[in-house]
Design a protein around this motif. Sequence first.
Motif, PDB file in Angstrom:
ATOM      1  N   GLU A  91       0.810  -1.217   0.000  1.00  0.00           N
ATOM      2  CA  GLU A  91       0.000   0.000   0.000  1.00  0.00           C
ATOM      3  C   GLU A  91       0.846   1.272   0.000  1.00  0.00           C
ATOM      4  N   ASN A  92       2.117   1.156   0.287  1.00  0.00           N
ATOM      5  CA  ASN A  92       2.990   2.316   0.443  1.00  0.00           C
ATOM      6  C   ASN A  92       3.068   3.145  -0.846  1.00  0.00           C
ATOM      7  N   LYS A  93       2.721   4.436  -0.739  1.00  0.00           N
ATOM      8  CA  LYS A  93       2.762   5.328  -1.902  1.00  0.00           C
ATOM      9  C   LYS A  93       3.974   6.248  -1.903  1.00  0.00           C
ATOM     10  N   GLY A  94       4.864   6.041  -0.949  1.00  0.00           N
ATOM     11  CA  GLY A  94       6.135   6.750  -0.990  1.00  0.00           C
ATOM     12  C   GLY A  94       6.168   8.115  -0.344  1.00  0.00           C
ATOM     13  N   ALA A  95       5.044   8.592   0.195  1.00  0.00           N
ATOM     14  CA  ALA A  95       5.014   9.890   0.860  1.00  0.00           C
ATOM     15  C   ALA A  95       5.049   9.696   2.374  1.00  0.00           C
ATOM     16  N   ALA A  96       5.450  10.736   3.080  1.00  0.00           N
ATOM     17  CA  ALA A  96       5.497  10.694   4.540  1.00  0.00           C
ATOM     18  C   ALA A  96       5.043  12.021   5.103  1.00  0.00           C
ATOM     19  N   ILE A  97       4.586  11.985   6.357  1.00  0.00           N
ATOM     20  CA  ILE A  97       4.148  13.223   6.996  1.00  0.00           C
ATOM     21  C   ILE A  97       4.457  13.190   8.486  1.00  0.00           C
ATOM     22  N   VAL A  98       4.951  14.321   8.989  1.00  0.00           N
ATOM     23  CA  VAL A  98       5.163  14.515  10.421  1.00  0.00           C
ATOM     24  C   VAL A  98       3.919  15.195  10.980  1.00  0.00           C
ATOM     25  N   ILE A  99       3.324  14.611  12.006  1.00  0.00           N
ATOM     26  CA  ILE A  99       2.098  15.142  12.613  1.00  0.00           C
ATOM     27  C   ILE A  99       2.445  15.833  13.923  1.00  0.00           C
ATOM     28  N   CYS A 100       2.100  17.113  14.018  1.00  0.00           N
ATOM     29  CA  CYS A 100       2.359  17.906  15.225  1.00  0.00           C
ATOM     30  C   CYS A 100       1.056  18.044  16.015  1.00  0.00           C
ATOM     31  N   PRO A 101       0.896  17.302  17.106  1.00  0.00           N
ATOM     32  CA  PRO A 101      -0.345  17.409  17.881  1.00  0.00           C
ATOM     33  C   PRO A 101      -0.549  18.818  18.442  1.00  0.00           C
ATOM     34  N   GLY A 102      -1.811  19.195  18.604  1.00  0.00           N
ATOM     35  CA  GLY A 102      -2.133  20.482  19.189  1.00  0.00           C
ATOM     36  C   GLY A 102      -2.182  20.406  20.707  1.00  0.00           C
ATOM     37  N   ILE A 151      13.573  11.348   9.006  1.00  0.00           N
ATOM     38  CA  ILE A 151      12.791  10.656   7.974  1.00  0.00           C
ATOM     39  C   ILE A 151      13.512  10.705   6.634  1.00  0.00           C
ATOM     40  N   ARG A 152      14.003  11.881   6.271  1.00  0.00           N
ATOM     41  CA  ARG A 152      14.688  12.017   4.978  1.00  0.00           C
ATOM     42  C   ARG A 152      15.964  11.168   4.956  1.00  0.00           C
ATOM     43  N   ASN A 153      16.653  11.087   6.074  1.00  0.00           N
ATOM     44  CA  ASN A 153      17.875  10.293   6.148  1.00  0.00           C
ATOM     45  C   ASN A 153      17.606   8.796   6.011  1.00  0.00           C
ATOM     46  N   ASN A 154      16.402   8.377   6.401  1.00  0.00           N
ATOM     47  CA  ASN A 154      16.025   6.968   6.333  1.00  0.00           C
ATOM     48  C   ASN A 154      15.053   6.677   5.195  1.00  0.00           C
ATOM     49  N   ALA A 155      14.887   7.647   4.294  1.00  0.00           N
ATOM     50  CA  ALA A 155      13.870   7.536   3.252  1.00  0.00           C
ATOM     51  C   ALA A 155      14.002   6.258   2.434  1.00  0.00           C
ATOM     52  N   ASN A 156      15.186   5.918   2.040  1.00  0.00           N
ATOM     53  CA  ASN A 156      15.375   4.735   1.207  1.00  0.00           C
ATOM     54  C   ASN A 156      14.985   3.458   1.944  1.00  0.00           C
ATOM     55  N   LYS A 157      15.364   3.355   3.196  1.00  0.00           N
ATOM     56  CA  LYS A 157      15.061   2.160   3.985  1.00  0.00           C
ATOM     57  C   LYS A 157      13.568   2.028   4.254  1.00  0.00           C
ATOM     58  N   TRP A 158      12.894   3.165   4.398  1.00  0.00           N
ATOM     59  CA  TRP A 158      11.476   3.147   4.743  1.00  0.00           C
ATOM     60  C   TRP A 158      10.560   3.256   3.528  1.00  0.00           C
ATOM     61  N   GLY A 159      11.110   3.247   2.330  1.00  0.00           N
ATOM     62  CA  GLY A 159      10.293   3.326   1.127  1.00  0.00           C
ATOM     63  C   GLY A 159       9.630   4.674   0.951  1.00  0.00           C
ATOM     64  N   ILE A 160      10.347   5.730   1.310  1.00  0.00           N
ATOM     65  CA  ILE A 160       9.815   7.097   1.242  1.00  0.00           C
ATOM     66  C   ILE A 160      10.621   7.903   0.227  1.00  0.00           C
ATOM     67  N   LYS A 161       9.930   8.704  -0.569  1.00  0.00           N
ATOM     68  CA  LYS A 161      10.603   9.595  -1.509  1.00  0.00           C
ATOM     69  C   LYS A 161      11.034  10.855  -0.750  1.00  0.00           C
ATOM     70  N   PRO A 162      12.304  11.201  -0.785  1.00  0.00           N
ATOM     71  CA  PRO A 162      12.792  12.326   0.024  1.00  0.00           C
ATOM     72  C   PRO A 162      12.199  13.678  -0.339  1.00  0.00           C
ATOM     73  N   ASP A 163      11.543  13.770  -1.505  1.00  0.00           N
ATOM     74  CA  ASP A 163      10.894  15.029  -1.883  1.00  0.00           C
ATOM     75  C   ASP A 163       9.380  14.979  -1.684  1.00  0.00           C
ATOM     76  N   LYS A 164       8.909  14.002  -0.887  1.00  0.00           N
ATOM     77  CA  LYS A 164       7.478  13.872  -0.595  1.00  0.00           C
ATOM     78  C   LYS A 164       7.254  13.787   0.918  1.00  0.00           C
TER      79      LYS A 164
END
Length: 305
Positions: A63-74, A131-144
Amino acid sequence: MKKILFLLLFTTYFAKAQEFLPLYTANNIPNSKGTKRKDSIANERVYRVATPGMYCFFPGTQENKGAAIVICPGGGYERLAYIISGTQLAKWFNTMGISAFVLNYRLPNDPDLVEREKAPLQDAQRAIKVIRNNANKWGIKPDKIGIQGSSAGGHLASLVGTAPADMVKINDQLDTVSALANFMILVSPVIDMGDYAHKGSKKNLLGENPKPETIKQYSTQFQVKKNTPICFIADAFDDKTVDPHNSLLFYQALLENKVTSTLHVFPQGGHAIALRNNPGSTEMWTKLCEEWMVEMSIIPSTLKK
């Protein structure tokens, strides 16, 4: 030697869903006096963060689409509402194939801090670097890699999107990794620290009597530039806690700087629009957000076969 060993383990470690990943080594936390203390958690709220880090939520490999997001709780920079504006959103992002990281950032009222207002931004920038440093290992595109926040978490997300510099260089291998977010998603955000400020957030972040230049520096509508990342904003007209002018001011700044963005202000919803069970048309915000991510090529509309 211990520091080098930690970094080697840190960069090769594949975090599993909901596993907590510290952002720094214990003796290399920036902007800290080194006070010995523990996290303080009560009623699904974090009131003190001794170990800055993030909870990792990964979609399945297929299901991985290669994007990632950091969530900042309120939580008004006084506490972190890590369930309603954290883990619930992370699971929703996972359903879209997006890796999500719920940030456990230091709160500015922590007496351990040297400079109170800098700590949340430092931790958020560090999360993006990790996240960007581990992008390749985690299947994440560093520009997403994006940043999301609700309420005061929205202010932190907008700080990350508009920060003029890397605030978290600590003489380790991540110093050369970019801390820039590629997109922002803001929900009922605090933006202004001036006339439309949420008083609690302003006091907790900047203290009792901040200088005018500090107020402007942390009013993120004034920090938007042409290279600010694209942005999705959802707000409610009837928000009585954080004046919707906050969203309007930020969108206006994005518009004036020709940053492709969208603003949805719904008639109802109150403050900190929830993931589900919103009144009327406000329930559409998640679908609109997903479609926006597809439109902005953050995620594909369908999985590649």
